[in-house]
Design an enzyme around this catalytic site. Structure first.
Site, mmCIF file in Angstrom:
data_model
loop_
_atom_site.group_PDB
_atom_site.id
_atom_site.type_symbol
_atom_site.label_atom_id
_atom_site.label_comp_id
_atom_site.label_asym_id
_atom_site.label_seq_id
_atom_site.Cartn_x
_atom_site.Cartn_y
_atom_site.Cartn_z
ATOM 1 N N LYS A 195 3.060 -15.770 4.827
ATOM 2 C CA LYS A 195 2.075 -15.268 5.789
ATOM 3 C C LYS A 195 2.739 -14.201 6.654
ATOM 4 C CE LYS A 195 -0.877 -16.651 9.607
ATOM 5 N NZ LYS A 195 -1.509 -17.758 10.330
ATOM 6 N N GLU A 233 10.297 -17.989 0.750
ATOM 7 C CA GLU A 233 9.381 -18.860 1.504
ATOM 8 C C GLU A 233 8.569 -19.746 0.564
ATOM 9 O OE1 GLU A 233 8.760 -19.505 4.601
ATOM 10 O OE2 GLU A 233 9.483 -17.848 5.830
ATOM 11 N N LYS A 248 -0.857 -14.196 2.369
ATOM 12 C CA LYS A 248 -1.824 -13.771 3.381
ATOM 13 C C LYS A 248 -1.252 -12.653 4.233
ATOM 14 C CE LYS A 248 -4.100 -15.517 7.443
ATOM 15 N NZ LYS A 248 -4.133 -16.549 8.437
HETATM 16 C C1 PBG Z 1 -3.877 -19.467 12.609
HETATM 17 C C2 PBG Z 1 -4.530 -18.582 11.618
HETATM 18 C C3 PBG Z 1 -4.784 -17.189 11.686
HETATM 19 C C4 PBG Z 1 -5.555 -16.890 10.562
HETATM 20 C C5 PBG Z 1 -5.704 -18.048 9.836
HETATM 21 N N1 PBG Z 1 -5.059 -19.084 10.494
HETATM 22 C C6 PBG Z 1 -4.464 -16.192 12.717
HETATM 23 C C7 PBG Z 1 -3.068 -15.898 13.077
HETATM 24 O O1 PBG Z 1 -2.115 -16.367 12.469
HETATM 25 O O2 PBG Z 1 -2.908 -15.170 14.048
HETATM 26 C C8 PBG Z 1 -6.107 -15.535 10.241
HETATM 27 C C9 PBG Z 1 -7.311 -15.515 9.351
HETATM 28 C C10 PBG Z 1 -8.059 -14.225 9.291
HETATM 29 O O3 PBG Z 1 -7.684 -13.202 9.897
HETATM 30 O O4 PBG Z 1 -9.096 -14.220 8.612
HETATM 31 N N2 PBG Z 1 -2.518 -19.456 12.663
#
Ligand code: PBG
Length: 326
Positions: A195, A233, A248
């Site tokens: 992520k 990771e 992501k």
């Molecule tokens: C929470 C989380 C986030 C997203 C999913 N879970 C935001 C972040 O990490 O700041 C983003 C999902 C999206 O932008 O559609 N940690």
């Protein structure tokens, strides 16, 4: 062999010919639809930052989930907005928390639909960070203990898959161990393994009211220019007990999806995030491009890169379109 024996256009000469040689297929089976739930009753409030997305309450989300299931989409991903935030994010593991109650309602309304839950602290802490803060720093290991508590509370409420999105080191291990100890052997873990610290989460943070009150998430989420680290990771999360690994965001990281799929045998999920969704919605709204075909092009690119699972706010729309074109 060359021209004119080879004419590449022969295989593009009609819709049926194009269908016949099409390499990548999208299916509603690939989709996960994210849903936002907040405290209240009878809610279906449009989310300002995200076109056609809503804040539901635990009672109304059940009907929405049944609708998602009727489109043939196999899973939803739940995000919760609590009434009260505090230092530790304690509403995140409350038995009567908004996500926990929503899971129970969805399971009554659509028992066959898989319920995936986002496991994180950022929407529940008053500082908006994904971890517990001690002496001005995120305490990694103490955060992992809380994440395991959250995951357990989701499993107890009936979640099928828990999805930690915090990017703390070792969280999958803590969660797996806690689930095993409490006899939730069949609850799967889909880890947000690679992520990135991305600007494309902007609309979501508005929707989830989870923007950090100070600083940013670069100390835990990955630096976008890196790709080898993503492989490390993912390997660690699999080793710690993840069943599904996620990359992501999706569109700026198709190379990461591709590499992950080539290298690992477990299912790879990709999150087509809020900024990607709104980039297209805004452009279509401004009359700059055709939304339906651009949407499918986006989803195909993610699938073609290697994603087995696509988490997308377009899921319902794409499913509807795919039914029509059958
Ligand atoms: C929470 C989380 C986030 C997203 C999913 N879970 C935001 C972040 O990490 O700041 C983003 C999902 C999206 O932008 O559609 N940690």
């Amino acid at each position: 062999m060359d021209f004119p024996k080879i004419r590449m256009r022969r295989l593009r000469s009609s819709p049926a010919m194009r269908r016949l040689v099409r390499q990548t297929a999208l299916s509603t089976d690939d989709f996960v639809y994210p849903l936002f739930v907040r405290e209240g009753r009878g809610l279906k409030e449009p989310i300002k930052s995200m076109t056609d997305c809503f804040h539901f309450s635990p009672d109304t989300v059940a009907a929405e989930a049944a609708d998602v299931a009727s489109l043939g989409i196999p899973a939803v991903l739940l995000f919760g907005l609590p009434d009260k935030k505090d230092e530790t994010g304690s509403q995140a593991w409350a038995e009567a928390g908004v996500v926990q109650r929503s899971i129970r309602e969805i399971k009554k309304a659509a028992p066959e639909l898989l319920v995936i839950t986002d496991v994180c602290l950022c929407a529940y802490t008053n500082h908006g960070h994904c971890g517990l803060i001690r002496n001005g720093k995120i305490d990694n290991d103490a955060t992992c203990e809380l994440l395991a508590r959250i995951a357990l509370s989701h499993a107890q409420a009936g979640a099928d898959i828990v999805a930690p999105s915090d990017m703390m080191d070792g969280r999958v291990k803590y969660i797996r161990q806690t689930l095993e100890e409490n006899d939730f052997k069949d609850v799967a873990i889909m880890s947000y393994a690679a992520k990135y610290a991305s600007a494309f989460y902007g609309p979501f943070r508005d929707a989830a009211e989870s923007a950090p009150a100070f600083g940013d998430r670069k100390g835990y989420q990955m630096d976008p220019p890196n790709s080898n680290q993503a492989m490390a990771e993912i390997a660690l999360d699999i080793e710690e007990g993840a069943d599904i690994v996620m990359v992501k965001p999706a569109l700026c990281f198709l190379d990461i999806i591709y590499r992950a799929k080539q290298r690992f045998d477990c299912p790879v999920a990709a999150y087509n995030v809020s900024g990607e969704y709104m980039m297209l919605n805004s452009a279509a709204n401004a009359g700059l491009m055709d939304k339906d075909s651009a949407m499918l092009e986006m989803l195909y690119s993610i699938k073609r890169a290697g994603a087995d699972i696509i988490i997308t706010y377009f899921a319902k729309e794409a499913a509807g379109q795919m039914q029509k074109s059958k």
